[in-house]
Scaffold this motif. Structure first.
Motif, mmCIF file in Angstrom:
data_model
loop_
_atom_site.group_PDB
_atom_site.id
_atom_site.type_symbol
_atom_site.label_atom_id
_atom_site.label_comp_id
_atom_site.label_asym_id
_atom_site.label_seq_id
_atom_site.Cartn_x
_atom_site.Cartn_y
_atom_site.Cartn_z
ATOM 1 N N TYR A 49 0.856 -1.195 0.000
ATOM 2 C CA TYR A 49 0.000 0.000 0.000
ATOM 3 C C TYR A 49 0.893 1.246 0.000
ATOM 4 C CZ TYR A 49 -3.666 -3.295 1.236
ATOM 5 O OH TYR A 49 -4.554 -4.353 1.239
ATOM 6 N N GLU A 50 0.707 2.083 -1.008
ATOM 7 C CA GLU A 50 1.551 3.264 -1.190
ATOM 8 C C GLU A 50 0.684 4.517 -1.274
ATOM 9 O OE1 GLU A 50 3.943 6.160 -1.622
ATOM 10 O OE2 GLU A 50 4.822 4.177 -1.207
ATOM 11 N N ARG A 51 1.067 5.548 -0.537
ATOM 12 C CA ARG A 51 0.260 6.780 -0.520
ATOM 13 C C ARG A 51 0.349 7.562 -1.823
ATOM 14 N NH1 ARG A 51 3.637 10.743 3.601
ATOM 15 N NH2 ARG A 51 5.593 10.776 2.413
ATOM 16 N N GLU A 52 1.458 7.445 -2.571
ATOM 17 C CA GLU A 52 1.545 8.136 -3.851
ATOM 18 C C GLU A 52 0.478 7.591 -4.790
ATOM 19 O OE1 GLU A 52 5.541 7.875 -5.311
ATOM 20 O OE2 GLU A 52 6.389 8.648 -3.450
ATOM 21 N N THR A 53 -0.025 8.454 -5.663
ATOM 22 C CA THR A 53 -1.155 8.060 -6.509
ATOM 23 C C THR A 53 -0.737 7.188 -7.682
ATOM 24 O OG1 THR A 53 -0.938 10.160 -7.697
ATOM 25 C CG2 THR A 53 -2.502 10.083 -5.864
ATOM 26 N N SER A 54 0.542 7.208 -8.061
ATOM 27 C CA SER A 54 1.050 6.362 -9.138
ATOM 28 C C SER A 54 2.572 6.316 -9.036
ATOM 29 C CB SER A 54 0.646 6.914 -10.518
ATOM 30 O OG SER A 54 1.385 8.092 -10.809
ATOM 31 N N ARG A 55 3.180 5.446 -9.804
ATOM 32 C CA ARG A 55 4.640 5.352 -9.753
ATOM 33 C C ARG A 55 5.315 6.616 -10.275
ATOM 34 N NH1 ARG A 55 7.397 1.085 -13.620
ATOM 35 N NH2 ARG A 55 6.050 -0.409 -12.545
ATOM 36 N N ASP A 56 4.595 7.411 -11.064
ATOM 37 C CA ASP A 56 5.164 8.634 -11.620
ATOM 38 C C ASP A 56 4.643 9.895 -10.937
ATOM 39 O OD1 ASP A 56 6.529 7.114 -13.629
ATOM 40 O OD2 ASP A 56 4.640 6.965 -14.735
ATOM 41 N N TRP B 255 -1.835 1.851 -5.313
ATOM 42 C CA TRP B 255 -1.467 3.260 -5.243
ATOM 43 C C TRP B 255 -2.585 4.071 -4.607
ATOM 44 C CZ3 TRP B 255 3.506 3.916 -6.346
ATOM 45 C CH2 TRP B 255 4.130 3.005 -7.199
ATOM 46 N N GLY B 256 -2.227 5.233 -4.061
ATOM 47 C CA GLY B 256 -3.228 6.133 -3.492
ATOM 48 C C GLY B 256 -3.808 5.657 -2.181
ATOM 49 N N HIS B 257 -3.044 4.849 -1.440
ATOM 50 C CA HIS B 257 -3.504 4.341 -0.147
ATOM 51 C C HIS B 257 -2.585 4.890 0.948
ATOM 52 C CE1 HIS B 257 -5.857 1.598 -2.602
ATOM 53 N NE2 HIS B 257 -6.489 1.172 -1.519
ATOM 54 N N ALA B 258 -2.969 6.014 1.519
ATOM 55 C CA ALA B 258 -2.212 6.632 2.600
ATOM 56 C C ALA B 258 -2.625 6.017 3.933
ATOM 57 C CB ALA B 258 -2.451 8.139 2.618
ATOM 58 N N ASP C 142 -6.343 -4.638 15.430
ATOM 59 C CA ASP C 142 -7.304 -5.748 15.361
ATOM 60 C C ASP C 142 -7.366 -6.360 13.967
ATOM 61 O OD1 ASP C 142 -8.019 -5.369 18.061
ATOM 62 O OD2 ASP C 142 -9.453 -3.803 17.496
ATOM 63 N N GLY C 143 -6.213 -6.391 13.287
ATOM 64 C CA GLY C 143 -6.160 -7.047 11.994
ATOM 65 C C GLY C 143 -6.741 -6.260 10.849
ATOM 66 N N VAL C 144 -6.950 -4.954 11.040
ATOM 67 C CA VAL C 144 -7.496 -4.110 9.978
ATOM 68 C C VAL C 144 -6.629 -2.864 9.836
ATOM 69 C CG1 VAL C 144 -9.476 -2.760 9.175
ATOM 70 C CG2 VAL C 144 -9.840 -4.927 10.384
ATOM 71 N N VAL C 145 -6.196 -2.595 8.604
ATOM 72 C CA VAL C 145 -5.459 -1.370 8.311
ATOM 73 C C VAL C 145 -6.410 -0.405 7.623
ATOM 74 C CG1 VAL C 145 -4.553 -2.380 6.169
ATOM 75 C CG2 VAL C 145 -3.455 -0.362 7.132
ATOM 76 N N ARG C 146 -6.402 0.844 8.064
ATOM 77 C CA ARG C 146 -7.331 1.855 7.542
ATOM 78 C C ARG C 146 -6.548 2.953 6.814
ATOM 79 N NH1 ARG C 146 -8.312 0.114 12.474
ATOM 80 N NH2 ARG C 146 -10.299 -0.927 12.920
ATOM 81 N N PHE C 147 -7.145 3.440 5.745
ATOM 82 C CA PHE C 147 -6.481 4.427 4.902
ATOM 83 C C PHE C 147 -7.218 5.758 4.928
ATOM 84 C CE2 PHE C 147 -5.705 0.160 3.238
ATOM 85 C CZ PHE C 147 -4.320 0.118 3.340
ATOM 86 N N ALA C 148 -6.504 6.799 4.492
ATOM 87 C CA ALA C 148 -7.044 8.161 4.588
ATOM 88 C C ALA C 148 -8.294 8.356 3.753
ATOM 89 C CB ALA C 148 -5.972 9.168 4.186
ATOM 90 N N ASP C 149 -8.474 7.558 2.704
ATOM 91 C CA ASP C 149 -9.649 7.721 1.844
ATOM 92 C C ASP C 149 -10.879 7.001 2.388
ATOM 93 O OD1 ASP C 149 -9.040 5.074 1.409
ATOM 94 O OD2 ASP C 149 -8.765 5.260 -0.764
ATOM 95 N N GLY C 150 -10.747 6.421 3.579
ATOM 96 C CA GLY C 150 -11.879 5.728 4.188
ATOM 97 C C GLY C 150 -11.917 4.235 3.933
#
Length: 369
Positions: A29-36, A119-122, A128-136
């Motif tokens: 999971y990467e916060r950048e929206t794409s590799r470029d 991509w796009g996962h900040a 409790d076994g769950v990772v949460r991202f900024a986009d909900g």
């Protein structure tokens, strides 16, 4: 087992690649929206990290993109005195070749199955076994790996340690297409690294594979708030270059000419580190690698240790497919010992660079009697 890796840097991607080779799926999971989405920075000196690339089955491909001539180095004093010039023969072994960070990242990305990197996962939080991202959005995991760099947001899950300022502040500038635009300066810099140091300051100019020379001007023994007091107007690139030259009084005109030739890209970096020998109680569901685990002074070890971390964790998980808590403990024991030694060496080098006689001590380091 569901493995979630936070951060698509060298370490996180190396882990995903080694796991893939051993038939173990993971998601990065990467916060950048794409590799470029943004530039990836300058060159990396890859030496011990080559063993990780071998485990990843990518060493030959790495040598194809690495620059052996990047091992060249010139060391000078501010008055223009040349202390050391090392020119690498064309047939020299690739012991410490330089590689563009973006090229290394592309090599690792291209080695993974489509969809491995999301991509796009900040990263926002985890538990409790769950990772949460900024986009909900959210995702389940059995093992969460923080590979999210110096300002890791996963790190607080295992330790309260935070990066501290090293006393070094860096201004980064650069000259694009230097062979065409400034051939005289290109010849002066050479093919690798051009390093001027003295009086608590240094200028490191380094060739990049795209023809750009990146220049880092370091100010040692300075406080974390030094930029606010430096008088460098970062919003006005021309005035910023002029102020940088003012901050290098008595330096040879050849060195200030490098600054005058730079384009309008001016960036600042306050250098930080984590405590040497940082450890934490092992947990079965979360661990760290790379700068998230052992941020150290930038003297050529960080990316190498991150690559080794990724490969080592991947191999440990492959060796203990039914006991990942044991795999994590095994990985962390080895990682703590290895990276503590590397961090101690890096801190010693940082101390050397801060010393009044840094140039002479560096000469003795590179040419021991």
């Amino acid at each position: 087992m569901t493995i979630a890796i936070v951060g698509a840097g060298p370490g996180g991607l190396a882990l995903a690649r080694v796991l893939h080779l051993h038939g173990i799926e993971s998601v990065v999971y990467e916060r950048e929206t794409s590799r470029d989405a943004r530039g990836q920075g300058g060159m990396l000196d890859i030496h011990s990290g080559q063993r990780a690339l071998r485990e990843a089955g990518l060493l030959d491909e790495f040598f194809a993109i690495a620059r052996g001539e990047g091992q060249d180095m010139r060391l000078l004093q501010p008055d223009g005195t040349l202390l050391l010039q090392e020119d690498t023969p064309d047939d020299a072994p690739m012991l410490r070749p330089e590689v563009d960070r973006a090229d290394l990242r592309d090599l690792l990305l291209n080695s993974l199955p489509a969809g491995t990197v999301r991509w796009g996962h900040a990263f926002e939080s985890a538990g409790d076994g769950v990772v949460r991202f900024a986009d909900g959005s959210s995702a389940e995991y059995d093992l969460l790996v923080g590979a999210d760099g110096a300002q890791s947001r996963v790190r607080p899950l295992v330790t309260d340690a935070r990066p501290e300022h090293t006393g070094q502040n860096v201004v980064e500038v650069g000259i694009p297409d230097i062979d065409r635009t400034h051939p005289d300066l290109a010849a002066m810099v050479g093919r690798g690294t051009y390093w001027v140091i003295g009086g608590g300051r240094s200028l490191a100019a380094q060739r990049n594979g795209d023809g750009r020379v990146r220049i880092g001007i370091s100010f040692y023994n300075t406080a974390e708030d030094w930029f606010a007091k430096s008088g460098i107007p970062f919003e006005d690139p021309a005035a910023a270059r002029a102020r940088l030259i003012e901050l290098l009084p008595g330096w040879d005109a050849r060195f200030t000419a490098l600054i005058e030739a730079c384009d309008d890209t001016v960036a600042r970096r306050s250098m930080t580190t984590l405590p040497i020998g940082l450890t934490w109680p092992s947990r079965p569901d979360v661990t760290l690698l790379g700068d998230a685990a052992h941020l150290m002074p930038a003297v050529g070890e960080g990316a190498n240790q991150a690559l080794i971390d990724g490969a080592a964790l991947g191999l440990a998980l492959a060796a203990h497919p039914d006991d990942h808590p044991a795999a994590i403990k095994e990985y962390e024991r080895e990682m703590f010992d290895r990276t503590s030694a590397a961090a101690r060496m890096s801190a010693d080098m940082q101390q050397l660079l801060r010393s009044p006689d840094a140039a002479q001590r560096l000469l003795e380091f590179f040419q021991p009697s």
